[in-house]
Each structure stands twice: as structure tokens, then as C-alpha cells.
Write an enzyme that holds these catalytic residues in place. Sequence first.
Site, PDB file in Angstrom:
ATOM      1  N   ARG A   1       0.854  -1.188   0.000  1.00  7.81           N
ATOM      2  CA  ARG A   1       0.000   0.000   0.000  1.00  7.81           C
ATOM      3  C   ARG A   1       0.892   1.240   0.000  1.00  7.81           C
ATOM      4  NH1 ARG A   1      -2.514   3.013   4.832  1.00  7.81           N
ATOM      5  NH2 ARG A   1      -3.740   4.556   3.725  1.00  7.81           N
TER       6      ARG A   1
ATOM      7  N   HIS B   1      -2.905  10.892   0.887  1.00  9.09           N
ATOM      8  CA  HIS B   1      -2.322  10.687   2.219  1.00  9.09           C
ATOM      9  C   HIS B   1      -1.685  12.021   2.646  1.00  9.09           C
ATOM     10  CE1 HIS B   1      -0.871   7.281   5.031  1.00  9.09           C
ATOM     11  NE2 HIS B   1      -0.535   8.406   5.617  1.00  9.09           N
TER      12      HIS B   1
ATOM     13  N   GLU C   1      -7.295   8.372   6.464  1.00 12.22           N
ATOM     14  CA  GLU C   1      -7.557   9.044   7.738  1.00 12.22           C
ATOM     15  C   GLU C   1      -8.052  10.481   7.588  1.00 12.22           C
ATOM     16  OE1 GLU C   1      -4.256   8.657  10.419  1.00 12.22           O
ATOM     17  OE2 GLU C   1      -4.324   6.480  10.388  1.00 12.22           O
TER      18      GLU C   1
ATOM     19  N   ASN D   1      -7.162   1.669   9.984  1.00 10.90           N
ATOM     20  CA  ASN D   1      -5.866   1.907  10.610  1.00 10.90           C
ATOM     21  C   ASN D   1      -6.078   1.846  12.116  1.00 10.90           C
ATOM     22  OD1 ASN D   1      -4.989   2.382   8.044  1.00 10.90           O
ATOM     23  ND2 ASN D   1      -4.445   4.529   8.366  1.00 10.90           N
TER      24      ASN D   1
ATOM     25  N   TYR E   1      -4.110   1.581  15.910  1.00  7.96           N
ATOM     26  CA  TYR E   1      -2.875   1.616  16.695  1.00  7.96           C
ATOM     27  C   TYR E   1      -3.092   1.411  18.186  1.00  7.96           C
ATOM     28  CZ  TYR E   1      -0.467   3.175  12.537  1.00  7.96           C
ATOM     29  OH  TYR E   1       0.074   3.235  11.280  1.00  7.96           O
TER      30      TYR E   1
ATOM     31  N   GLU F   1      -3.309  -0.209   8.156  1.00 13.42           N
ATOM     32  CA  GLU F   1      -2.132   0.164   8.947  1.00 13.42           C
ATOM     33  C   GLU F   1      -2.259  -0.415  10.345  1.00 13.42           C
ATOM     34  OE1 GLU F   1      -1.165   4.359   9.272  1.00 13.42           O
ATOM     35  OE2 GLU F   1      -1.575   4.671   7.136  1.00 13.42           O
TER      36      GLU F   1
HETATM   37  C1  FCB Z   1      -1.134   7.119  10.798  1.00 13.13           C
HETATM   38  C2  FCB Z   1      -0.715   7.643   9.441  1.00 13.13           C
HETATM   39  C3  FCB Z   1       0.616   7.168   8.981  1.00 13.13           C
HETATM   40  C4  FCB Z   1       1.608   7.082  10.110  1.00 13.13           C
HETATM   41  C5  FCB Z   1       1.035   6.323  11.280  1.00 13.13           C
HETATM   42  C6  FCB Z   1       1.972   6.147  12.432  1.00 13.13           C
HETATM   43  O1  FCB Z   1      -2.012   8.039  11.389  1.00 13.13           O
HETATM   44  O2  FCB Z   1      -1.675   7.311   8.466  1.00 13.13           O
HETATM   45  O3  FCB Z   1       1.049   7.990   7.943  1.00 13.13           O
HETATM   46  O4  FCB Z   1       2.025   8.338  10.471  1.00 13.13           O
HETATM   47  O5  FCB Z   1      -0.129   6.955  11.724  1.00 13.13           O
END
Ligand code: FCB
Length: 458
Positions: free
Chosen positions: A78, A122, A167, A297, A299, A355
Site C-alpha cells: 500500500r 495521504h 484518515e 488503521n 494503533y 495500517e
Molecule cells: C497514521 C498515518 C501514517 C503514520 C502512522 C503512524 O495516522 O496514516 O502515515 O504516520 O499513523
Amino acid sequence: MSPQIAFPQGFLWGAATSSYQIEGAWNEDGKGESIWDRFSHTPGKISDGSTGDIACDHYHRWEADLDLMQSLGLQAYRFSITWPRVLPEGRGQVNQAGLDFYDRLVDGLLARNITPFVTLYHWDLPQALEDAGGWPARATAEAFVDYADAVSARLGDRVKHWITHNEPWVAAFLGYGMGVHAPGLRDFQKAMAASHHLLLSHGWAVPVIRANSQDARVGITLDLTDVVPASPSPQDYHAAREMDGFLNRWFLDPIFGRGYPADVIAWFGRVHGARVDFVQEGDMDAIAAPTDFLGVNYYTRHVARAPGDDNLPPTITTEDSEFTEMGWEVAPRSLFRLLNRLHFDYQTPAIYITENGAAFPDEVSEDGRVHDDRRLAYLDAHFRAAHEAIQCGVPLRGYFVWSLMDNFEWSFGYTKRFGIVYIDFETQQRIVKDSGLWYRDVIARNGLDGEPDALPTH
Ligand code: FCB
């Protein structure tokens, strides 16, 4: 031997990057200026004073980088396209030299049997469009459609997976509301309008991409999280619901045809004095254009608490948790919860994790390797969570690790390393980290070993 935790046949394993974070070559081959060029060149905006002028120099090293991907056995990659490479002024004359780069990249991927997933936006908006009002202006959404048309007309015969936006929450609220991302404005009214025009441009672009790319699969990538109340009190539940509205539902609801959530509109008004005065007839139908997949995405989770007299922030951290270099709590159980929620609450079509990954302070050891055990453990735990979600019926089709390589982490510059490949930014040497070597095995076996139910409680 087949792994104990086996993923479905055809599950797609990949890695992700974005243009501004890796390409460099910020002013080559006719490229126009982007808002991230402008922002990073403005003193005081990036914590280490760096820019993406060179970054990973991927623009010149792309062939070696593709060989590296192939050596890891990546099945999909990607990446994103730099809008001002294609349209230096944001609209109008197409710069063929800019498109040529992505043309070669796509051919190089296909020659190595790696499926390209293209993200159109992006965050590197042409500065010329920002000067004309940026995302708070409706005309930017119109310009995006022309851009999507130019790119999909050129690559659509070979690229079959398209992500309109990455995002939009971050682009709108960090860029126009909180000022920590380009273009650095602090105006919630503008941020809200930006979020609408980002979504609108997505909806408008979907049929255009389909027309240019036969059998294309088109989706959008959202940054989503699991918001849990800090305690079982009704006040904390209420706080969690509000935060979930702002972070998740503000984007999910309109994309899945429910319009903007009334409680979040009220919250914007109450907390930020912002009004919804930018929606025109037909917009909500356009935004709800049927898509083929949702990109997620993920985290970390958020633990929400009601405001009290103590002036504590609206989120808390759990003491027994582990945190990454970003200060983000490691919370794989919440990925499981989020995926199920998307499946059950929104009946999402296919889902890709576009992500997931972690920053840790990596170093090259004396043996010349990078022993990033914590990243490996992070990925391992999240892969398990994803597998468990698949067992519950979630249509998760693939997984992109963030990131293929260390890169320019926005306002943090080069101080946060997310790669499964280490980059020495002085020499541009690439070293596959232990997590990358381990990931290669996961891909080769389409799974991993261990107790399937060994997920932590959060
Ligand atoms: C996300 C972004 C990516 C990167 C990660 C850690 O928010 O899409 O570009 O910065 O975080």
C-alpha cells in the site's frame, strides 16, 4: 507443518507507506509544492527540525526497495500518490513525468507478484489548492475528482485496489482544527467543513475510479479506535460515547448511509461552537456511495473519563499497560473488539487493516542487526487479535503492517521509527529488522504458532 493459528487461504499480507513520508525528491521532475513541503519548511513545526525533502529517497531507490519487499515475501504493498507530482497546481495540466514514476512502480510491483493498493490522498495537498481555501473549500473536493480521474485513467488497467483517502479525521482535525499537521490551522469550524469535503470528494471519486478501472475495488481508510469507559459509571459511559462519536462515528455513519450523527453535531456545537452549514442537497447520498471494502488503521485504544473537578485529561492511561514510543497503549484486545463492532454495527463489506504497527527506539546492534523484540511482540499480539475476529465472522481480507520502513513521522520528523526495515538516514542503508524477518515467516506460513486464546484482556 501448518501453523497453529492459520489465516484463511488467500489472506493478503502486506506493508504500507505514504508518499511524503518516504519519497523525497520534493522538487523534482516538475512536482509542485505540497502543504507538507510548506509546513515542514516552516521553522518550529517539526520536532527535530527536519523535512521530507529527502526522506528515504525512495523516489530514486524504488527498484531496490521493491526487491527488498520481494525478499520479504510481501503479497501486497500500500502506497500513496503525491497529488502535486501529478497536478503541480492541484488542477489543470497533468505532469506526465510525475505519473510516469507511479507507472513504473506499479509495473515493478506486478513483475514481482506484489498487489498494489493505491491511496490517492495521504495528506500532501497541492499548496496551490490550500492557497485557494484548502479542504474547508468545496472546490477542493471538485479538484480531487479530477485528480482521481487522471490517476485512475493512467493506472486503472493494472491497479485494482483503490483507497480514496487516508484518515480524513487526521487530515481535517489535526490539520485544520488543532494545527499540529499541515496546513497548521486552529479553527474547528474549518476542520468540520474540511471533514465534510474530504468525505464528499471520496463519494464523488468512487464512480469515477470505477469507470476508469474495470473490476476495481474501491474503499476508504479511516483511523479507528476502541473507546472504553474508565469506570462503569454512567458519566464515564457518556464520555466514552462522546469520544466514540467524534473519533469513529463522525466518519463511519455517513459512509454507511446514516448521515452525520445528531449527538456529534450537538457536541461540536456545544464544545467548539461549530455549525453544520456546509452540507448541500445530495451530499449525503454521494458520501454513502457503495464501496467494496473499509480500510482500518488501528494503533491503540482510548480510555475515556468524564470531566471532573480535577482537571485531568479526557483520557487516562492504565498503569499496568505497555506503551509504545508514541505513548500509545498496546491494546490488541481492542483491535478484536473494534473489528467485531464494525462487522456487527455497520455490516461492513470486506475489511483490510491498512495500517497497524508500533514505534520503538530501535538501534543497530554490534552484530549489525536490529533486535526489535517489542515490535515483533506487538505485531504478534495484533495478528492474533485479527485471527480471533476472523473466527467470529469478520470479513477481514488482509493486513498491512505500518510501516515497510522507518520514515518521516510527520510532526515528529525522524524521531519515531515504525519500520520493519531500519533506515540509516545518513547513508540510506536499509536493514531488515528482526520483526521483518519474523514477518517473512508469518507470510510464508500464512499464520503463526501459539495458543489461539492467549490474548491479553485489553
Ligand atoms: C497514521 C498515518 C501514517 C503514520 C502512522 C503512524 O495516522 O496514516 O502515515 O504516520 O499513523
